[in-house]
Design a protein around this motif. Sequence first.
Motif: not given
Lengths: 348, 348
Positions: A168-183
Amino acid sequence: MPSRPSQRVTIKDLAREMGVSVATIARAFHPEADIAVATRAAVLRLAAERGYQPDALARSMITGRTRIVGVVVADLENPFYPMVLASLSAALQPAGFNTMLVVAEAGGPVDPALRLLLSYRPEYAIILATNLTTEATRTCAAAQVPLLYFNRAPLDTDARAVVCDNLGGAGSLARHMIAGGMRHPAFISGRADTSTNQERHEGFRTACEAAGLTVREEAAQSFTYAAGQQAARRLLSSGERPDGIMGASDILALGAVDVATREFGLQIPRDLMVAGFDDIPMSAWPAHDLTTVQQPVTAMVERTLAWIRDEPCEGGTLRLPARLIIRGTTRTEPAAERTCNDMKEERA
Amino acid sequence: MPSRPSQRVTIKDLAREMGVSVATIARAFHPEADIAVATRAAVLRLAAERGYQPDALARSMITGRTRIVGVVVADLENPFYPMVLASLSAALQPAGFNTMLVVAEAGGPVDPALRLLLSYRPEYAIILATNLTTEATRTCAAAQVPLLYFNRAPLDTDARAVVCDNLGGAGSLARHMIAGGMRHPAFISGRADTSTNQERHEGFRTACEAAGLTVREEAAQSFTYAAGQQAARRLLSSGERPDGIMGASDILALGAVDVATREFGLQIPRDLMVAGFDDIPMSAWPAHDLTTVQQPVTAMVERTLAWIRDEPCEGGTLRLPARLIIRGTTRTEPAAERTCNDMKEERA
DNA sequence: CTGAAAGCGCTTACAG
DNA sequence: CTGAAAGCGCTTACAG
């Protein structure tokens, strides 16, 4: 003042000197024992004077309670473990337990050390470590010592474990980074044979894939700063650079940040986002200011002590929530929408 | 496969099963004992099968040798100590010793924990710590446990200690900084009641005074990153700023660098030089690149083991040479003679 | 409230 | 080469 005896003073010495039986001396040291108040006081007074203290070894032999908790730690180099060790040991002491520590090589065999540890009959064993086969579970079972894995989900489902929600932790980190524009996400793996690595990788990848992104994996092989540097070098010198890197642990991420800024001249988080997992003290240092997922160490230690107190509870893995800590190495919104004056001024 | 017994298997069980005496079983586990080759093999085979292992506690009671080395560590927060602990424990294990660890609060009372530790009859005690009164020396002496101070020069001269040359190390650091153009030196103290702090301070001050410079002291009160930051804040916001700061330990220096660059916008080492002592792993990280004095940990651990092996050697403090490690936070020559393009480029 | 005695799991002279 | 026995320093029913 009497001359100091050359041998350690025992219960017999005290009994002889006071003209009482050894049983009486023993009773003075047991709060629940039936003994006259005055007798106890006299015994304790003389004991203090002579420097007598009941031998824990002899006591343990009879009671079967050694008050020893055996801790195996495999990677003191990763600052996360000293942190846990300090917290664990500090919690154990007021509960009347002593910590017997065995340091195993990271990734090395743990069993010889574990056997040596078990010969001291610890009441509980805690494995604070990375890769361990189910051998440890068997070894402890054979010695009838309850075993707890800390920060590792064992393969055997009947073993006990306290871990955090890596997935879950890694998942929310991923979503945060995606929201920050990670492609173009990348994941730096530590030791591939650890549950922490596997779960964090999976959590990151699953969340990325849900957003239609493919995660590139780079194996660092170990959880060290130097390994993080090397992995980042490979990652950044290849054809298509990632624009977001998650390290399987903070120490890897810190190494990656270093290489990205110093060797590749990248601006973080503008050109590249980097984040880790654990929240070791260094991640909070302003010089690093690393976005990470915090392990609830205090809660994990509390649960460990609860397990020790109410042993009869059944096995299984206890998974505590992890918390996303957003710091300066990741963006909250895509970089394209930002202006240049977001760059930090270095002068006063 | 026989059903697993519910109680731990003892020497008696094995003796009964094999139809031999307990003495024979015991002998099989002692390489130097007189026992038939075949008998020993048979005993060891059955032992392995039943998961029998001699009880270290019972053995210790008779032999008087517990193979336990008690280690008291007071400050796991300072990365120097985990480093030493790992090194020490790794060296102790092949020598057949187990580490019993007691974590004391930094600056807190060590005696209750030490007493508990001593009740397990460690063969040696090692104090890996900061401020400890001579109480510990007395407590161990009363329990007849040889005590060694590691990284601390005890007040009592008859106690044994392994330390590094704090005085000399700090002195050469000072001379290096003076050569680099330092005119206004400052020293950030950690805990004032520690020998490391006192000796490093004195070494730094003496060398500075020899060059006609007066050292300003700022007390951080503890050996932590945050304390280093606070001390630097006070130091840099005052009237006359220092142009060279030595932290009593790396962790303090690292905090000071952080504040100097981020909060005061100073350029290091141009506007200000900073250095520490210990050479913890983080100091070598390129992000910090801290000039420091390296403690010879490996050699110190080696000497500790030598002391354990040849116990009869007399007391006293063994002082090993420290090594100056020049990195990027200090200058080799005065700043005035340098040009502007010494500044590092941050872009590729 | 106190003492005599058995025993925890081993090791180690002492006989044989 | 093996066994019987004493003993390490304690604790804990069991009597009294």
